[in-house]
Design an enzyme around this catalytic site. Structure first.
Site, PDB file in Angstrom:
ATOM      1  N   TYR A 114       0.819  -1.211   0.000  1.00 53.89           N
ATOM      2  CA  TYR A 114       0.000   0.000   0.000  1.00 53.89           C
ATOM      3  C   TYR A 114       0.855   1.264   0.000  1.00 53.89           C
ATOM      4  O   TYR A 114       0.334   2.365  -0.212  1.00 53.89           O
ATOM      5  CB  TYR A 114      -0.943   0.025   1.207  1.00 53.89           C
ATOM      6  CG  TYR A 114      -1.886  -1.157   1.298  1.00 53.89           C
ATOM      7  CD1 TYR A 114      -2.103  -2.017   0.223  1.00 53.89           C
ATOM      8  CD2 TYR A 114      -2.563  -1.432   2.487  1.00 53.89           C
ATOM      9  CE1 TYR A 114      -2.955  -3.100   0.323  1.00 53.89           C
ATOM     10  CE2 TYR A 114      -3.425  -2.512   2.597  1.00 53.89           C
ATOM     11  CZ  TYR A 114      -3.613  -3.351   1.515  1.00 53.89           C
ATOM     12  OH  TYR A 114      -4.457  -4.425   1.638  1.00 53.89           O
ATOM     13  N   LYS A 121       1.407  -6.956   5.603  1.00 56.72           N
ATOM     14  CA  LYS A 121       1.509  -8.105   4.703  1.00 56.72           C
ATOM     15  C   LYS A 121       2.828  -8.137   3.934  1.00 56.72           C
ATOM     16  O   LYS A 121       3.363  -7.093   3.543  1.00 56.72           O
ATOM     17  CB  LYS A 121       0.341  -8.079   3.690  1.00 56.72           C
ATOM     18  CG  LYS A 121      -1.025  -7.958   4.345  1.00 56.72           C
ATOM     19  CD  LYS A 121      -2.150  -7.926   3.315  1.00 56.72           C
ATOM     20  CE  LYS A 121      -3.459  -7.511   3.963  1.00 56.72           C
ATOM     21  NZ  LYS A 121      -3.544  -6.061   4.205  1.00 56.72           N
TER      22      LYS A 121
END
Length: 309
Positions: free
Chosen positions: A47, A76
């Site tokens: 992100y 993640k």
């Protein structure tokens, strides 16, 4: 409300996803969310905003707005770092300004060409197709995830975007069982078989894209949102709630965690107000009847290959 994971740790049933959130808005987003009551934040190296999340969390902790033990922070491992699990996790921890993660997930079950730790590149070949690394197994990646638990850097580990076959495999080779499988699931993409398989084997399902992606996925992928569905609109009128609240409540009553995203304070508040009502069994069944097996998150648009084919 929290879900107890298979290792005893508790994960809040509703969280805030920060995908596609503007860096300049992150501080206010995180601070406002914590004030509303959010304690579960879903991040990812891909992100490209972990540093901004980290700055906001540091401020919240330093000012006493919240205590670290009250927060549940997920991030993640990106595809290009499957061969560099420990380094990638440490890079995320540094950006997030944390000593440990509550949950670390393998973002997708595919290793791709390494582009440098934390760079989260998706390298494409001359034909515009994702360069998949065929030398690293998912079991090898999982061994790295397990090592993070041994090192005390991560409390829980899990998987994301895994189907039944890959989830079964992970259960077979894992020494530390996956605590979570984060998948796209919403009324138009219910995936009952996968959800039930995970839950049967002690894996909590977290629903990313729990509202079907709404306007953002329509803009990116040209998909249709379930929020316009007449059945759901009818239920919203019945319960005097918004369609989004009905959909999130449905997700919670399936015993899944939900991580909607919004940058608007009024929506953040609305999405969090789903614990003061309950959908009747016949209405849960009614929502079950509108499943379209319809995926809205389509990374093939960027990768030149449909990994779900």
């Amino acid at each position: 409300m929290a879900i107890t994971l298979n290792n005893g740790f508790k994960m809040p049933a509703i969280g805030l996803g920060v995908w596609r959130m503007e860096k300049k808005e992150m501080r206010d987003l995180i601070i406002n969310s914590i004030k509303i009551g959010y304690r579960h934040f879903d991040c990812a190296a891909d992100y490209q905003n972990e540093a901004e999340v980290g700055e906001a969390l540091a401020e919240a902790l330093q000012t006493g707005l919240v205590k670290r033990e009250e927060l549940f922070i997920t991030t993640k491992l990106w595809n290009s770092d499957h061969g560099h699990v420990i380094e990638a996790c440490k890079d995320s921890l540094k950006k997030l300004q944390l000593d440990y993660l509550d949950l670390y997930l393998i973002h997708f079950p595919v290793a791709t060409k390494h582009t440098g730790v934390g760079t989260t590149g998706s390298s494409l070949d001359d034909e515009g197709v994702l360069e998949i690394d065929t030398t690293i197994t998912l079991e090898t990646t999982w061994r790295g995830m397990e090592e993070l638990v041994s090192m005390g850097l991560v409390r829980s580990i899990g998987i994301s975007n895994y189907d039944i076959f890959l989830t079964r495999d992970c259960l077979a080779y894992s020494k530390v069982k996956p605590a979570v499988n984060q998948i796209e699931t919403h009324p138009y993409f219910q995936r009952d078989s996968l959800v039930k398989f995970c839950q049967k084997h002690g894996i909590c399902v977290t629903a990313h894209t729990p509202l079907g992606g709404a306007v953002a996925n329509t803009e990116w992928f040209g998909t249709v949102s379930c929020l316009e569905d007449p059945v759901l609109k009818g239920l919203a009128e019945k319960y005097k709630k918004t369609v989004a609240q009905v959909v999130l409540r449905w997700g919670i009553q399936r015993n899944t965690a939900v991580i909607p995203k919004s940058s608007k304070v009024e929506r953040l508040e609305e999405n969090f107000q789903v614990f003061d009502f309950k959908l009747a069994e016949e209405d849960m069944a009614l929502i079950k009847s509108i499943d379209r097996a319809y995926r809205t998150n389509q990374p093939a648009k960027f990768w030149g290959i449909n990994l779900y084919a």
